[in-house]
Structure formats: structure tokens, C-alpha cells
Design a protein around this motif. Sequence first.
Motif, short mmCIF file in Angstrom:
data_model
loop_
_atom_site.label_atom_id
_atom_site.label_comp_id
_atom_site.label_asym_id
_atom_site.label_seq_id
_atom_site.Cartn_x
_atom_site.Cartn_y
_atom_site.Cartn_z
N LYS A 53 54.24 -2.78 98.88
CA LYS A 53 54.60 -1.47 98.25
C LYS A 53 55.73 -2.29 97.47
CE LYS A 53 55.94 1.37 101.85
NZ LYS A 53 55.95 -0.38 103.07
N SER A 54 56.69 -3.21 97.73
CA SER A 54 57.95 -3.28 96.49
C SER A 54 57.40 -4.15 95.93
CB SER A 54 58.71 -3.80 98.07
OG SER A 54 59.72 -3.43 97.81
N THR A 55 56.38 -4.97 96.79
CA THR A 55 55.81 -5.90 95.81
C THR A 55 54.09 -4.78 94.79
OG1 THR A 55 55.19 -7.62 97.13
CG2 THR A 55 53.60 -8.18 95.32
N ALA A 174 60.70 4.10 92.11
CA ALA A 174 61.89 4.18 93.34
C ALA A 174 61.43 3.46 94.82
CB ALA A 174 61.89 5.55 93.55
N ASP A 175 62.03 2.60 94.95
CA ASP A 175 61.69 2.13 96.24
C ASP A 175 62.07 2.84 97.73
OD1 ASP A 175 60.09 0.40 97.47
OD2 ASP A 175 61.18 -1.03 97.12
N GLU A 176 61.57 3.76 98.64
CA GLU A 176 62.28 4.32 99.44
C GLU A 176 63.66 4.47 99.49
OE1 GLU A 176 61.00 2.48 103.03
OE2 GLU A 176 59.82 0.67 101.98
N PRO A 177 63.26 5.55 98.99
CA PRO A 177 64.69 5.82 98.24
C PRO A 177 65.47 6.69 99.17
CG PRO A 177 62.95 7.20 97.05
CD PRO A 177 62.14 6.18 97.73
#
Lengths: 236, 363
Positions: A53-55, A174-177
Motif C-alpha cells: 500500500k505504501s509503495t 494519506a498513508d494510514e492517517p
Amino acid sequence: MSTSDPAGDGLGLRGIHVAVPDGPGTRTLLDAVDLDVAPGEVLVITGSSGSGKSTLLAVAGLLRRPDRGEVLVAGTPTAELSERRRTALRRERIAIVYQSANLLPALTAREQLELVGHISGERRSQARGRAAQLLEELGLAGRADQLPAKMSGGERQRVGIARALMARPTVLLADEPTASLDGALSAEVAGLLAGEARGRGLAAVIVSHDDAPLAHAERHLHLAGGALKAITTVAG
Amino acid sequence: MFLALRDLRRMWRRFALVGLVVGLVAMLSTVLTGLADGLVRDGTSGLRALPVTHLAFAPHSEAVFSRSTIDERSLAKWTRVPGVEASPIGVSFVNAASTDGGPSIDLALLGVSPGGFLADRSDARPPAAGLPGLVLASELRDEGVKVGERYRIAGSDLTLPVLGFTFAGSYGHVPIAFTSLATWRSISYGNDARGRFSAIALRVPADVDVAAVDRAAGTETKTKTEAYDGSPGFSAETATMTLIRAFLLVISALIVGAFFTVLTVQRTRQIGLLKALGASSGYVLRDGIGQIAIVVLAATVIGAAAGAAVIGLLDGGPVPVELSIGGVLTSAALLVLTGIAGSLVAFRRITKVEPAIALGVEA
Ligand SMILES: Nc1ncnc2c1ncn2[C@@H]1O[C@H](COP(=O)(O)OP(=O)(O)OP(=O)(O)O)[C@@H](O)[C@H]1O
Ligand SMILES: [Mg+2]
């Protein structure tokens, strides 16, 4: 759905492929991923830890080049752009909200925002004014001169959101905000993020482990085995 | 340097150690500069005090009096040049033993011509006027030497009385004694002087073609400052001090470089974040190196000021020192420059950071 619309003023991914070294071989994290996010649309992507996901966000946010594929930001293809042009596009069009905010420890809330203006060469007085206004809108006026170490987790994340909006982006990632926030706070921050994105007509992608953002999304995709699968489509 | 300045203000503790070290290096460097300048001044004060603009030596003597022998023919050529004042001078080192059992003293013996411009100070005139005797550098009076005492010059049959004291300084760290050229010759050459002496003291107007007269007179003329090079110990002292100061510069550059490298590694994620926010590598470099430059500059200014204060305290004591603003500024400027140069070792480290690490993802 907007798959035929070539991303318009939003975000488009075309045939994104990313493989990473894994022991003796490689592991495919993203396998020919296609995605379009229209302005004003809020998309939530879920997936297990390590699913990429972050990638995916790093690729969409021009922080990392994919092995293959094209990223369209506000209709601009980016694969052939120089690093300098990609940096400029990132500065002008893209903003990211990070897990646990990722604020700079030496800057007050107000300065976290002013820094964004400084990086883009905005006039000092103008950046100052916009920063004050954004902090006000996000209910942070009273915390403007606080350093991150003195803020609560929720405040930090709201400053993170304000900093993202300070860039006047087209695309909001947004990454796991809400990962570092609990229950009610998590729902509140997710609502704030989705609401601001929609209100400003941003193409928003929220990656999440928990369900808090789902209630505020138009669409929900799940990343597994390198591919995105639609889970539900809430009418927007 | 939006971030750098605020980071410095709020996280100053992290810079305290490197600032202290650079400050101490600056202080040490300044003190050494003061000592080096002091040594140079002490070793050449006699030459400096001579009322000359140039000194003509024998060819290839490289401003060393003991290597140079000049005769009257060369002197005559110089005397004939309009506007030039020329006077013979003999220079040699002697040891003088007190005849009444006092301690012996080393002297830089300067033989000067009667009526020549070198003896224009009234207190230096008697020996030049031919009366055999010594006029000593006034420092020796402070050491207890008195007028009327007699000294036997080692290696010659002469015993000379102290006629007086004058402001003469020292040469090669040995106090100067004036005597007449005739006395000097009998000490240096015995009965076989044949009109020889060491060099020609000159007062040359700016418009004289020194090189042309040199060719005609068979001499090698140095300006007064150039002649310092020939004074005993001068080049060794200067070279030693220069070497020590060069080491200090290298050390300072290494310390700053090592510190900044560690700082950069610690900040990798922050640098990634700045780039993710759209900052160019140039922006991040300016911020980081600018910050180090401020630390190095501030530490150097404070350290150099402290060093100057130390030199001020030493001034007038037994250790020769000299506080020259130019010297202090030059050594401080060099320190700042090498410090900044040292920080450039992290250049690649900064440009290499990928913005993706802001998301915890490797590129
Ligand atoms: N450049 C790389 N080299 C080697 N492995 C990598 C590289 N980039 C990513 N990975 C690996 O790929 C996997 C996916 O990483 P990513 O951070 O995108 O996952 P994620 O879905 O965000 O996980 P999480 O939910 O834990 O944040 C991880 O196992 C990571 O270690
Ligand atoms: Mg992740």
C-alpha cells in the motif's frame, strides 16, 4: 467510475508494475495496476501489512518511479519527466498525510505550514496568512505556536492535514492517517480528512488498516497479490 | 534556511559539542598566530628598527649576512645613484664575556659607519664616531648590564667597554650591539679586513631601478621585509607554525565533516520528508550546509576572540607575542572556509536521499 476519463484533473495510474528484491528472487508488489481518482473523489485502499500500500502511494505521489507504467497527475504524464520536473510537480500538485503525522520536531504548528510556502517560494506574509487561516479552519488556532512534542496525537495529525492542504494540491494521499489514533479520535480525523478533500475538490487516496475512513469514502479497493479489487462502491 | 535557523534555535544543544571543538581550534589557531607573529617580530625587530628601505647583499647570499661579503667598489656604485643613501654595515654574532666575572652575553654585532645614517640616533653615535666600544640593545640594561662594564669578545683580542644603550631590538633572537665599522672589522677579519663588510644599508627612493643598479654593482638587493627571510631561524619558525596551523585547519575540517555526516544520517527521514514536500536537493543542501556554516562561523568568532584575549594577556610578558588583526582575521576566515569545505563530505549523502523514505518505503 471514471476509467475511460484519462484522469482529467485527478490522479491516474496506468499499468503500474513494481517488484522488489525478496531473498534470492523478486516479489511483485504491484502488478499492472490501473487506477483513476477523480477530483472530489475519496478512495480508500485497504490491504494486509506488506501488501504494498505504501509503495503504491509512493508511486502515485511521485516519490518513487515504478518499474513500468505511467502516473498521470492532473492529466500530466510523468514517466518521461526529469527528476527536477517531478519534484516541481510534487511540490505543486501533491500532498501527503503520513502515519503519525511526520512533523518536523523543530517547528511549531504554524511553521510546519509556513515551511511548505517557503519551499515553493511563496511570499512570507502570504504564507503566514494562509497558514493562520488553515490552522483556524482546522480548529488549531490555539496550538499555532506549539512544538509537536507538546501536542496530542490527534492535534499532530490535524496539523499534518493542515500542512497537506497548505500545498494547495490536486492530489491528496494519506498513508494510514488514523493508525496511531484511538476510536473516536480516529473517526474524527478520518472525517476531517475526507471532508476537507471533498470540499476542496481533491483527488484523495487514503490507505488504511482500520475501518475509520471507510464511512467517508466513495469507493473502497483492496490490495492483495499485486492487484486492486473493488469491495463496494458508495454512490458519491 | 527557514528550517535551519529554527532548528538551531530550538535544538542548539546538539551543536554545542561541535561548536565547542571548533571554537577551541579557533582559539588555539589564533594564539598560535599571535605566537608566530611574536616570534617573527622578536627575531627581526633589529632589522625592522634599522632606518633602511633595502639591503644590498652579495649575490646568492639569500639575505643571510654571514654568507654575504661586500666591498667598497659595490658601495661606490650605490653611493653614486642620485637620491640613494648607502652605508656599509657589518653583521656577525659574537659572544662577549664580562671581565669582572659576570655572565657572558650573546650579541648580534652591527658595525656601522661613522656619520652614516644608521647611526643617526644620538645614543648610538659614540661607537660610530670611532671610539671603540659597544652600544647595546636596551633590553640588556634590564638584565643588569651597566655602562662602563668591559666585555672581552670571544675569538678576538678585543675588550670593549659598554658606552650606552639604545633602542636596537634583536636579530635572530639575539640582542643587537652597535659598534664602529672599524671595530667590527678588527673583530671579524683581524688585520686583513681589506675594506670588506657584510652588506649595504640603503635608503632608495621609489623611482630608482634597483635591478639595474644591482647589475652594475654586482649586488643582490632585498627589501627590508624580504631580508627577514635571511634572519636565523626565521624560515624554520615560520614553517613550523604554518605546519601546525595547517594541521589545525585539517582537524577542524575533519571534525566538522564527521559531525555533519552523523547529523545527516540521523536526519535521513527528515531530508526525505523535505524532498517529499517538493524541496529540491539544492534547497536541502542550502539548509543543511548553511546551518553548519552558521555554527562554524559563530564558534570561530567566539574562539578567535578568546584567543585574541589570551594573546592580549601574554603581551608584555616573557613570551614574545603580536596581535595583528590581519593575522587573526585570516586564520579565522581560513577556519570557516575549511569547516564549510569539511561539511561538503555529506553532499552526496544528502542528494542521494530518496523522498520515498518519508513513507517508510525504499525506492
Ligand atoms: N526497495 C525495496 N526493497 C526490498 N523490499 C521492499 C522494497 N520496497 C518495499 N519492500 C517490501 O515490500 C513490502 C511492501 O511494502 P509496503 O511498505 O508498501 O507495504 P504496506 O502495505 O504499506 O505495509 P504496512 O501496512 O505494513 O505499512 C514490504 O514487505 C517491504 O519490506
Ligand atoms: Mg505502509
